[in-house]
Design an enzyme around this catalytic site. Sequence first.
Site, PDB file in Angstrom:
ATOM      1  N   HIS A 145      -9.731 -23.583 -13.085  1.00 55.44           N
ATOM      2  CA  HIS A 145     -10.623 -23.529 -11.915  1.00 55.44           C
ATOM      3  C   HIS A 145     -12.244 -23.726 -12.375  1.00 55.44           C
ATOM      4  CE1 HIS A 145      -7.130 -20.652 -11.488  1.00 55.44           C
ATOM      5  NE2 HIS A 145      -7.470 -20.871 -10.244  1.00 55.44           N
TER       6      HIS A 145
ATOM      7  N   ASP B  22     -14.767 -13.674  -3.532  1.00 58.53           N
ATOM      8  CA  ASP B  22     -14.287 -13.050  -2.120  1.00 58.53           C
ATOM      9  C   ASP B  22     -13.135 -12.399  -2.422  1.00 58.53           C
ATOM     10  OD1 ASP B  22     -16.304 -14.177  -0.124  1.00 58.53           O
ATOM     11  OD2 ASP B  22     -15.689 -16.073  -1.180  1.00 58.53           O
ATOM     12  N   GLY B  23     -12.238 -13.014  -3.238  1.00 55.15           N
ATOM     13  CA  GLY B  23     -10.804 -12.384  -3.491  1.00 55.15           C
ATOM     14  C   GLY B  23     -10.974 -10.944  -4.067  1.00 55.15           C
TER      15      GLY B  23
ATOM     16  N   ASN C  80     -19.428 -17.607  -1.788  1.00 57.66           N
ATOM     17  CA  ASN C  80     -19.287 -19.256  -1.477  1.00 57.66           C
ATOM     18  C   ASN C  80     -18.567 -19.701  -0.395  1.00 57.66           C
ATOM     19  OD1 ASN C  80     -16.629 -18.665  -2.478  1.00 57.66           O
ATOM     20  ND2 ASN C  80     -17.029 -19.661  -4.516  1.00 57.66           N
TER      21      ASN C  80
ATOM     22  N   HIS D   1     -11.640 -25.443  -5.937  1.00 59.09           N
ATOM     23  CA  HIS D   1     -11.415 -24.111  -6.524  1.00 59.09           C
ATOM     24  C   HIS D   1     -10.429 -24.135  -7.838  1.00 59.09           C
ATOM     25  CE1 HIS D   1      -9.494 -20.230  -6.497  1.00 59.09           C
ATOM     26  NE2 HIS D   1     -10.381 -19.869  -6.237  1.00 59.09           N
TER      27      HIS D   1
ATOM     28  N   SER E  47      -2.047  20.400  -7.312  1.00 56.57           N
ATOM     29  CA  SER E  47      -0.678  20.067  -7.555  1.00 56.57           C
ATOM     30  C   SER E  47      -0.347  19.519  -8.775  1.00 56.57           C
ATOM     31  CB  SER E  47      -0.284  18.967  -6.505  1.00 56.57           C
ATOM     32  OG  SER E  47      -0.340  19.491  -5.150  1.00 56.57           O
TER      33      SER E  47
ATOM     34  N   GLU F 227      -5.524   5.948  -5.767  1.00 50.84           N
ATOM     35  CA  GLU F 227      -4.505   5.803  -7.018  1.00 50.84           C
ATOM     36  C   GLU F 227      -4.910   4.487  -7.857  1.00 50.84           C
ATOM     37  OE1 GLU F 227      -3.258   6.310  -4.037  1.00 50.84           O
ATOM     38  OE2 GLU F 227      -2.637   8.313  -3.880  1.00 50.84           O
TER      39      GLU F 227
ATOM     40  N   PHE G   3       3.439   7.843  -6.619  1.00 55.59           N
ATOM     41  CA  PHE G   3       2.169   7.208  -6.372  1.00 55.59           C
ATOM     42  C   PHE G   3       1.726   6.377  -7.574  1.00 55.59           C
ATOM     43  CE2 PHE G   3       3.106  10.209  -2.799  1.00 55.59           C
ATOM     44  CZ  PHE G   3       3.580   9.291  -1.974  1.00 55.59           C
TER      45      PHE G   3
ATOM     46  N   ASP H 284       9.220  17.399   0.314  1.00 52.90           N
ATOM     47  CA  ASP H 284       8.594  16.300   0.608  1.00 52.90           C
ATOM     48  C   ASP H 284       9.195  15.240   1.188  1.00 52.90           C
ATOM     49  OD1 ASP H 284       5.938  17.324   0.920  1.00 52.90           O
ATOM     50  OD2 ASP H 284       5.554  16.737  -1.037  1.00 52.90           O
TER      51      ASP H 284
ATOM     52  N   HIS I 137       8.420  10.419  -0.886  1.00 52.02           N
ATOM     53  CA  HIS I 137       7.775  10.963  -2.187  1.00 52.02           C
ATOM     54  C   HIS I 137       8.636  11.120  -3.276  1.00 52.02           C
ATOM     55  CE1 HIS I 137       4.620  11.745   0.900  1.00 52.02           C
ATOM     56  NE2 HIS I 137       4.151  12.409   0.123  1.00 52.02           N
TER      57      HIS I 137
ATOM     58  N   ARG J 277       7.980  19.318 -10.814  1.00 56.93           N
ATOM     59  CA  ARG J 277       7.389  20.352 -10.074  1.00 56.93           C
ATOM     60  C   ARG J 277       8.011  21.719 -10.240  1.00 56.93           C
ATOM     61  NH1 ARG J 277       8.576  22.070  -3.959  1.00 56.93           N
ATOM     62  NH2 ARG J 277       6.638  23.089  -3.412  1.00 56.93           N
TER      63      ARG J 277
HETATM   64 CA   LIG Z   1     -14.841 -17.311  -3.072  1.00 52.20          CA
END
Ligand SMILES: [Ca+2]
Lengths: 686, 686
Positions: free
Chosen positions: A32, A161-162, A191, A267, A389, A421, A447, A479, A483, A530
């Site tokens: 790039h 931007d990404g 840009n 790019h 928890s 997370e 999660f 849950d 979950h 748990r």
């Molecule tokens: Ca850009």
Amino acid sequence: MSSFTATHADEVAVATIRTLSVDVVGKANSGHPGAPMGMAPAAHVLFSRFVNANPKNSKWFNRDRFVLSNGHACALQYVLLHLLGYKLSMDDLKAFRQLDSKTPGHPEAGHTDGIEVTTGPLGQGFANAVGLAIAQAHLAAVYNKDGFDLINNYTYVFTGDGCLMEGVASEAASLGGHLQLGNLIAIYDDNHISIDGDTAVAFTENVEQRFLAYGWQVLHVDNGDTDYAAIYNAIAEARKEKNKPTLIRLRTTIGYGSKQQGTHGVHGAPLKADDIEALKSKFGFAPDQKFQVPQETYDLYSEFGKRGAALEAEWNSLLEAYGKKYPNEHAELTRRIAGKLPQGWEEKLPVYKPSDAAQASRKLSEIVLTAIIPSLPDLMGGSADLTGSNLTKVKGSVDFQPPSTGLGTYAGTYIRYGVREHAMGAIANGLSAYGAIIPFVATFLNFVSYASGAVRLSALSGHHVIWVATHDSIGLGEDGPTHQPVETAIALRATPNLAFWRPADGNETSAAYLVAMKSNKTPSVLSLSRQNLPNLEGSTIEKASRGGYVLHEETNEDLTIVSTGSEVSIAVEAAAKLKAEGIKTRIVSLPCWLTFDQQDEDYRLSVLRSGAPILSLEALSTAGWQKYSHEQFGLPAWGASGPYQKVYEKFGITGTNIAAVGKKVVEFYKAKGGEVVSPLVKAIHL
Amino acid sequence: MSSFTATHADEVAVATIRTLSVDVVGKANSGHPGAPMGMAPAAHVLFSRFVNANPKNSKWFNRDRFVLSNGHACALQYVLLHLLGYKLSMDDLKAFRQLDSKTPGHPEAGHTDGIEVTTGPLGQGFANAVGLAIAQAHLAAVYNKDGFDLINNYTYVFTGDGCLMEGVASEAASLGGHLQLGNLIAIYDDNHISIDGDTAVAFTENVEQRFLAYGWQVLHVDNGDTDYAAIYNAIAEARKEKNKPTLIRLRTTIGYGSKQQGTHGVHGAPLKADDIEALKSKFGFAPDQKFQVPQETYDLYSEFGKRGAALEAEWNSLLEAYGKKYPNEHAELTRRIAGKLPQGWEEKLPVYKPSDAAQASRKLSEIVLTAIIPSLPDLMGGSADLTGSNLTKVKGSVDFQPPSTGLGTYAGTYIRYGVREHAMGAIANGLSAYGAIIPFVATFLNFVSYASGAVRLSALSGHHVIWVATHDSIGLGEDGPTHQPVETAIALRATPNLAFWRPADGNETSAAYLVAMKSNKTPSVLSLSRQNLPNLEGSTIEKASRGGYVLHEETNEDLTIVSTGSEVSIAVEAAAKLKAEGIKTRIVSLPCWLTFDQQDEDYRLSVLRSGAPILSLEALSTAGWQKYSHEQFGLPAWGASGPYQKVYEKFGITGTNIAAVGKKVVEFYKAKGGEVVSPLVKAIHL
Ligand SMILES: [Ca+2]
Ligand SMILES: [Ca+2]
């Protein structure tokens, strides 16, 4: 550093970065060029005027941290590292993106001198930078003293931007604003181009306003292509703001100088030969020569190295004086910087006997943390809004918070991550990358997958991060399937250099922490229940530390059940029932595949031995268990919502049913005849 | 609906929702009472005054969609569904969070009447709602005509602090603002409480300002506890704004009416008995009775059903008249609503012979899309800013964009998701949930894991979503290990009801699309190569559609190699070399485990038969392959950056080395002696 006047040498340096980046990408015929060309002025001003670091010792502790969050632009970073005098030769630049080079397609920490964190997967570097900044703020609050401003570095991050479109960066930016991280400066390469073309197609939000909403200072530079003074002034102003992180929106032209500048054509693909020639002519270089660096540029950047070496020497003196005045703090800090654990910490690990009360392994984890944290200030914990928890905040611990909130201090060791997370995982990677901190983070096991992008990079980079992943199966009960993890364990087990621990009781939980704390180049995920689990006859910290061991031995067994975590006691119950029917059943507990796989072959074959069928048992997907067993029992698909005992019954994960399953297995292999060979006996070992 | 005056019946209805929610959670002794109590007024005003839906036909196509993004508050949703007359009885409410009830711990689409999307994992519902809103805007643009405003529903979403902290919601909000979705109304339960306590500990950003930055209309209601008129007015105003989504920040008191109101004590645990009694007295209910619903409340909500039934009848007439005037559009729309594919679409699938040119499977995917999209307007594609790499935008397709941008129209079928993988996955789930749309989305395989949270819910909910996951191994070459998936395939394969396809050539790519398109309750991930792959002797669409088949047969073989995707041709090469040495090698291609596992046992055992060792080959982690093979070859850990052929060589994945590996396997099993039994022959089948 009070004002800026561009010299001829500055112009030449910027042109050198631009043309060299183009040659690096051109020779590889891959990469790039656009962002390196656009960000060359910012990189030059930042490194030549502001960054304090010593290229001859890239690990100097109080160095400024630099993160290239848009890691695909790494030609820029490699060029800089070379020019600045890091261990990266011109030949390394010429080997860009070639096999086993020091200049891979995206920057990899631990692989290339001067790279702080691995970037490329978008948004990660930005969030890592928040972690680096937290680390500085925390260690400064703990160790700095009047006259000893030992830890005062800045963290600079380049972002495109990404990265700013990615949720992980949004989460991190929101938390970074809340935490008032005045030592964090992000330079946004605005840009207007991403891979799909003009950002107008998908990214039209007001980024400045968004960051203001997060509580950041926001500055902008209208001409990032040539207005070096404006870049200088913006960075200088950012450094003055001590109570807010700063975003500098820098309007640049991607591929500045190319015939295709300002388009996504520059790019992600090398420039064409005639374009490269024209570019070099325009910047005063020989059009037909490649990899040109004027001596003037090497000379200019040699000042960076001199400044850095002087600063490090000065800092070393300061540290020495600090040691005289504050010997305890000095000893602790230097131990932490060296990445060593304090002597004897592991003696605090709780030890259990079978008569001890049954407890949830999340509770056992809390007991471990409560026991070890007083001797391990290195531990910096937190949860993604599940503290009560996950049981991760030990009594008496203080929140890491800006003092003005009245909710804690920067010396606090408990981070309130909020429901974020992914940023939590990436921030923890940054904390680990800074050094002197061992982060642990927490959420439900299910999660952890929200943070997959960060967990993967943690393993690839070898960050010492511990995930406290509670509610780790259908055992969470009501849950329900949204979950209840099913596929999470195998996803983590299949990730190289990631230790996934699923301890069965108190001793195994202590073992998991023991190995996780000692494995300082490996992230660990502790999968915790748990529900309450009994302490098992036969478990010890020492045995469990091998990743797998025989919990219950029988000679001439008819069956071995291999299991983990909350299902081991169910296997024990099944074995007792089978015994009553004359079926001799061994029990193997296998809390950590990675650790077990690292044991010698004789040991492994003694645990999972030939002679009788091996049945695996886990209240998760059976995927992957075929490696260690002949037969597998687990969840056929998703879990279910209900009181957890009923959910276990629904899926047949009870002592009674597992005994029936075990019997079926024994009969099947008897009927089949022939030798039953351990699944570990293989022709191919990778 | 032009103005609002609260009646006695309104007060009673709100009190009923509050007390009933408390009883539902109380009886289960598990769940979240606080948010239902706080959001009762908003729920009441919204459903009694605005929502158009028919509880007797919850699938009426033009219904307003309601999403409870903070799915842990589902006691609220279940109570509402019951009161409004959906198929949810008082007994169902009493079975809240019990095994196999219609009222699981979090709302599950397809399980409970009236639930549009599965929520609970935070942020997902919010992003689903963006998808639902896109679907409405798109279908309206395609099918509505003058005088036929057929598709004009709103999407309403309730969201808490947790959802708004999640990156997936940030991504979706940014895109929703860009897309100017005037039909989307989010009501934010700003109660200042999350599980860790006051949101001041982690979430102090200015949410209103952030959403303004995204281009949303932002309204607020200062007293969401009792000011029903203000709630009414805000929703009415939101509905008027046609060019922006609206966020209504509703200041509420969590657990309103409880002694513990406004604290996190009411967030995730049942109220105490005395608190419940006091609450009921306060609201005019008998303190000692449970599950009370005044007839006045049932009567009030019966109006909702009447209004909905009338609207549906009116709509059906409109649709009939539409059919007379626009028979083609009518036929297409009703076909799409019915979820049927057009006759003969599969005849467009390209068929290949071995002499056809080698192509990357991402290119083969583009060829399929180009072939089928003209007859399948149902397909709505998009990429997370990798369009040119994923090859997902077929020639002539139009962007889905607000017309004012000049970049496309709402009738366009190509969505520019930006670098927002997680929101993309969740939005696609929303598109699928709306109906009449089959979404396909794209990124690199490695970054599907950024969207794990959404992919998992897609599989759990049975959404018909197709992921075009390109650059699926070390075959992507120079980008290196940060971009090369290792663990991703097994993570997806271990996810129930998810079809992970890794086609080896043109016919297999067509087969993957064939099965993916027909599997309308299963998401599919198509794992596609960056590099060219030859068309194989022996592959057909029909055979590959079974998920696994014998590509190359041998009688009395010495070895079978089972492989997928880009490695199948390497296995073929190895087999030829082995043949030259007198080792007869069968080749099995196994592009989709899920589909193969669904074939009858005889077929499966004929493909992976006993008699000779089976060696698996894939340029990924070997985890999981033990299910289908005796020996496994793949990546020992991470990939590497370099030209892809060199990376393959580095890891020994070449015809020459695999032949050597195969030979070793054959010799090992010869030396071992005894019968070699298929790994599919098992005692236990889950
Ligand atoms: Ca850009
Ligand atoms: Ca809240």
